[in-house]
Design a protein around this motif. Structure first.
Motif, PDB file in Angstrom:
ATOM      1  N   ASN A   3     -35.152   3.233  70.571  1.00  0.00           N
ATOM      2  CA  ASN A   3     -34.555   4.402  69.949  1.00  0.00           C
ATOM      3  C   ASN A   3     -33.598   3.962  68.859  1.00  0.00           C
ATOM      4  O   ASN A   3     -32.516   3.468  69.138  1.00  0.00           O
ATOM      5  CB  ASN A   3     -33.827   5.277  70.966  1.00  0.00           C
ATOM      6  CG  ASN A   3     -33.258   6.524  70.319  1.00  0.00           C
ATOM      7  OD1 ASN A   3     -33.511   6.803  69.149  1.00  0.00           O
ATOM      8  ND2 ASN A   3     -32.479   7.272  71.054  1.00  0.00           N
ATOM      9  N   SER A   4     -34.023   4.159  67.634  1.00  0.00           N
ATOM     10  CA  SER A   4     -33.157   3.839  66.500  1.00  0.00           C
ATOM     11  C   SER A   4     -32.599   5.108  65.872  1.00  0.00           C
ATOM     12  O   SER A   4     -32.077   5.072  64.770  1.00  0.00           O
ATOM     13  CB  SER A   4     -33.952   3.037  65.459  1.00  0.00           C
ATOM     14  OG  SER A   4     -35.073   3.788  65.035  1.00  0.00           O
ATOM     15  N   PHE A   5     -32.696   6.225  66.594  1.00  0.00           N
ATOM     16  CA  PHE A   5     -32.256   7.510  66.064  1.00  0.00           C
ATOM     17  C   PHE A   5     -30.888   7.899  66.612  1.00  0.00           C
ATOM     18  O   PHE A   5     -30.488   7.474  67.696  1.00  0.00           O
ATOM     19  CB  PHE A   5     -33.271   8.614  66.407  1.00  0.00           C
ATOM     20  CG  PHE A   5     -34.620   8.376  65.796  1.00  0.00           C
ATOM     21  CD1 PHE A   5     -34.821   8.575  64.440  1.00  0.00           C
ATOM     22  CD2 PHE A   5     -35.681   7.948  66.566  1.00  0.00           C
ATOM     23  CE1 PHE A   5     -36.071   8.339  63.865  1.00  0.00           C
ATOM     24  CE2 PHE A   5     -36.928   7.711  66.010  1.00  0.00           C
ATOM     25  CZ  PHE A   5     -37.119   7.914  64.653  1.00  0.00           C
ATOM     26  N   GLN A   6     -30.222   8.764  65.859  1.00  0.00           N
ATOM     27  CA  GLN A   6     -28.944   9.342  66.268  1.00  0.00           C
ATOM     28  C   GLN A   6     -29.146  10.840  66.494  1.00  0.00           C
ATOM     29  O   GLN A   6     -30.003  11.466  65.850  1.00  0.00           O
ATOM     30  CB  GLN A   6     -27.880   9.142  65.170  1.00  0.00           C
ATOM     31  CG  GLN A   6     -27.626   7.693  64.796  1.00  0.00           C
ATOM     32  CD  GLN A   6     -27.005   6.920  65.940  1.00  0.00           C
ATOM     33  OE1 GLN A   6     -26.138   7.429  66.641  1.00  0.00           O
ATOM     34  NE2 GLN A   6     -27.454   5.691  66.140  1.00  0.00           N
ATOM     35  N   GLU A  90     -32.011  11.226  76.653  1.00  0.00           N
ATOM     36  CA  GLU A  90     -31.450  10.648  77.867  1.00  0.00           C
ATOM     37  C   GLU A  90     -32.580   9.971  78.618  1.00  0.00           C
ATOM     38  O   GLU A  90     -33.547  10.633  79.004  1.00  0.00           O
ATOM     39  CB  GLU A  90     -30.796  11.731  78.720  1.00  0.00           C
ATOM     40  CG  GLU A  90     -29.611  12.395  78.036  1.00  0.00           C
ATOM     41  CD  GLU A  90     -29.009  13.524  78.854  1.00  0.00           C
ATOM     42  OE1 GLU A  90     -29.274  13.604  80.069  1.00  0.00           O
ATOM     43  OE2 GLU A  90     -28.284  14.335  78.256  1.00  0.00           O
ATOM     44  N   GLY A  91     -32.467   8.664  78.800  1.00  0.00           N
ATOM     45  CA  GLY A  91     -33.554   7.928  79.428  1.00  0.00           C
ATOM     46  C   GLY A  91     -34.803   8.093  78.600  1.00  0.00           C
ATOM     47  O   GLY A  91     -34.793   7.855  77.391  1.00  0.00           O
ATOM     48  N   ASN A  92     -35.878   8.549  79.234  1.00  0.00           N
ATOM     49  CA  ASN A  92     -37.143   8.719  78.522  1.00  0.00           C
ATOM     50  C   ASN A  92     -37.401  10.179  78.103  1.00  0.00           C
ATOM     51  O   ASN A  92     -38.501  10.523  77.703  1.00  0.00           O
ATOM     52  CB  ASN A  92     -38.300   8.195  79.371  1.00  0.00           C
ATOM     53  CG  ASN A  92     -38.455   8.937  80.685  1.00  0.00           C
ATOM     54  OD1 ASN A  92     -37.554   9.634  81.137  1.00  0.00           O
ATOM     55  ND2 ASN A  92     -39.600   8.770  81.304  1.00  0.00           N
ATOM     56  N   GLU A 111     -36.859  25.037  70.837  1.00  0.00           N
ATOM     57  CA  GLU A 111     -36.672  23.661  71.304  1.00  0.00           C
ATOM     58  C   GLU A 111     -37.973  23.129  71.896  1.00  0.00           C
ATOM     59  O   GLU A 111     -38.789  23.893  72.414  1.00  0.00           O
ATOM     60  CB  GLU A 111     -35.600  23.583  72.392  1.00  0.00           C
ATOM     61  CG  GLU A 111     -34.202  23.807  71.913  1.00  0.00           C
ATOM     62  CD  GLU A 111     -33.160  23.552  72.989  1.00  0.00           C
ATOM     63  OE1 GLU A 111     -33.518  23.339  74.168  1.00  0.00           O
ATOM     64  OE2 GLU A 111     -31.978  23.579  72.651  1.00  0.00           O
ATOM     65  N   THR A 112     -38.123  21.810  71.816  1.00  0.00           N
ATOM     66  CA  THR A 112     -39.238  21.134  72.471  1.00  0.00           C
ATOM     67  C   THR A 112     -38.691  19.996  73.320  1.00  0.00           C
ATOM     68  O   THR A 112     -37.653  19.420  73.002  1.00  0.00           O
ATOM     69  CB  THR A 112     -40.239  20.544  71.455  1.00  0.00           C
ATOM     70  OG1 THR A 112     -39.602  19.515  70.694  1.00  0.00           O
ATOM     71  CG2 THR A 112     -40.791  21.604  70.524  1.00  0.00           C
ATOM     72  N   GLY A 113     -39.406  19.697  74.385  1.00  0.00           N
ATOM     73  CA  GLY A 113     -39.062  18.552  75.229  1.00  0.00           C
ATOM     74  C   GLY A 113     -40.273  17.675  75.411  1.00  0.00           C
ATOM     75  O   GLY A 113     -41.398  18.178  75.560  1.00  0.00           O
ATOM     76  N   GLN A 114     -40.052  16.375  75.348  1.00  0.00           N
ATOM     77  CA  GLN A 114     -41.124  15.417  75.612  1.00  0.00           C
ATOM     78  C   GLN A 114     -40.548  14.283  76.438  1.00  0.00           C
ATOM     79  O   GLN A 114     -39.350  14.011  76.395  1.00  0.00           O
ATOM     80  CB  GLN A 114     -41.709  14.872  74.301  1.00  0.00           C
ATOM     81  CG  GLN A 114     -42.397  15.966  73.497  1.00  0.00           C
ATOM     82  CD  GLN A 114     -43.134  15.420  72.305  1.00  0.00           C
ATOM     83  OE1 GLN A 114     -43.976  14.544  72.429  1.00  0.00           O
ATOM     84  NE2 GLN A 114     -42.835  15.951  71.141  1.00  0.00           N
ATOM     85  N   LYS A 115     -41.413  13.654  77.194  1.00  0.00           N
ATOM     86  CA  LYS A 115     -41.035  12.512  78.020  1.00  0.00           C
ATOM     87  C   LYS A 115     -41.940  11.359  77.624  1.00  0.00           C
ATOM     88  O   LYS A 115     -43.134  11.546  77.406  1.00  0.00           O
ATOM     89  CB  LYS A 115     -41.222  12.863  79.501  1.00  0.00           C
ATOM     90  CG  LYS A 115     -40.710  11.826  80.466  1.00  0.00           C
ATOM     91  CD  LYS A 115     -40.852  12.298  81.899  1.00  0.00           C
ATOM     92  CE  LYS A 115     -39.709  13.240  82.200  1.00  0.00           C
ATOM     93  NZ  LYS A 115     -39.587  13.525  83.633  1.00  0.00           N
ATOM     94  N   ILE A 116     -41.360  10.171  77.531  1.00  0.00           N
ATOM     95  CA  ILE A 116     -42.129   8.978  77.204  1.00  0.00           C
ATOM     96  C   ILE A 116     -42.360   8.197  78.492  1.00  0.00           C
ATOM     97  O   ILE A 116     -41.406   7.853  79.196  1.00  0.00           O
ATOM     98  CB  ILE A 116     -41.403   8.121  76.150  1.00  0.00           C
ATOM     99  CG1 ILE A 116     -41.260   8.910  74.845  1.00  0.00           C
ATOM    100  CG2 ILE A 116     -42.152   6.813  75.923  1.00  0.00           C
ATOM    101  CD1 ILE A 116     -40.432   8.236  73.774  1.00  0.00           C
ATOM    102  N   LEU A 117     -43.645   7.970  78.794  1.00  0.00           N
ATOM    103  CA  LEU A 117     -44.035   7.279  80.028  1.00  0.00           C
ATOM    104  C   LEU A 117     -44.952   6.108  79.702  1.00  0.00           C
ATOM    105  O   LEU A 117     -45.627   6.110  78.668  1.00  0.00           O
ATOM    106  CB  LEU A 117     -44.783   8.238  80.958  1.00  0.00           C
ATOM    107  CG  LEU A 117     -44.024   9.465  81.448  1.00  0.00           C
ATOM    108  CD1 LEU A 117     -44.973  10.411  82.164  1.00  0.00           C
ATOM    109  CD2 LEU A 117     -42.877   9.071  82.346  1.00  0.00           C
ATOM    110  N   LYS A 118     -45.020   5.156  80.613  1.00  0.00           N
ATOM    111  CA  LYS A 118     -46.004   4.087  80.500  1.00  0.00           C
ATOM    112  C   LYS A 118     -47.391   4.730  80.571  1.00  0.00           C
ATOM    113  O   LYS A 118     -47.621   5.658  81.353  1.00  0.00           O
ATOM    114  CB  LYS A 118     -45.848   3.059  81.618  1.00  0.00           C
ATOM    115  CG  LYS A 118     -44.539   2.304  81.573  1.00  0.00           C
ATOM    116  CD  LYS A 118     -44.509   1.330  80.422  1.00  0.00           C
ATOM    117  CE  LYS A 118     -43.258   0.455  80.472  1.00  0.00           C
ATOM    118  NZ  LYS A 118     -43.132  -0.363  79.280  1.00  0.00           N
TER     119      LYS A 118
END
Length: 129
Positions: A3-6, A90-92, A111-118
């Motif tokens: 995560n290189s974002f602010q 927060e986390g993934n 708003e949108t929500g996404q989760k990053i998983l393996k």
């Protein structure tokens, strides 16, 4: 995941409304304007632009929620600009707010929500039972 974002960083997606975006159901055309469904898909894509840069090669994103407030019509040929702003990470979990505009006119927000998983974990979660 990197995560290189602010918080507050933005990504922009532009979409030209076509007849494929019109509000249609099984019983036919409802309105010859951009549907809420099509706006929702574009909003998710705008938020996914963050995920594409955050995920590693062995990871993938998956949507977790979407809220959309459809405020005004977008007509065939209009270019909608969807601006996604990173609201939290927060986390993934990646949460973005968005505004969709045609010129100065607000078409939708939400708003949108996404989760990053393996990828292997996601494959096991999505496997047919």
């Amino acid at each position: 995941m990197n995560n290189s974002f602010q918080i507050g960083d933005t990504k922009v997606y532009r979409k030209t409304v076509t007849a494929a975006d019109f509000a249609r159901f099984d019983d036919g055309l409802v309105h010859a304007v951009c549907s809420t469904f099509s706006l929702a898909q574009a909003a998710e894509w705008a938020g996914r632009l963050f995920v594409l840069e955050m995920k590693e090669k062995d990871e993938e994103g998956i949507g977790t929620f979407l809220t959309i407030n459809h405020k005004s019509p977008a007509f065939e040929g209009d270019q909608i600009e969807i601006i996604a702003s990173l609201k939290s990470q927060e986390g993934n979990n990646v949460i973005c707010s968005f505004e969709a505009r045609v010129g100065d006119r607000l078409v939708a927000d939400g708003e949108t929500g996404q989760k990053i998983l393996k990828k292997d974990k996601l494959a096991s979660v999505l496997a047919p039972r």
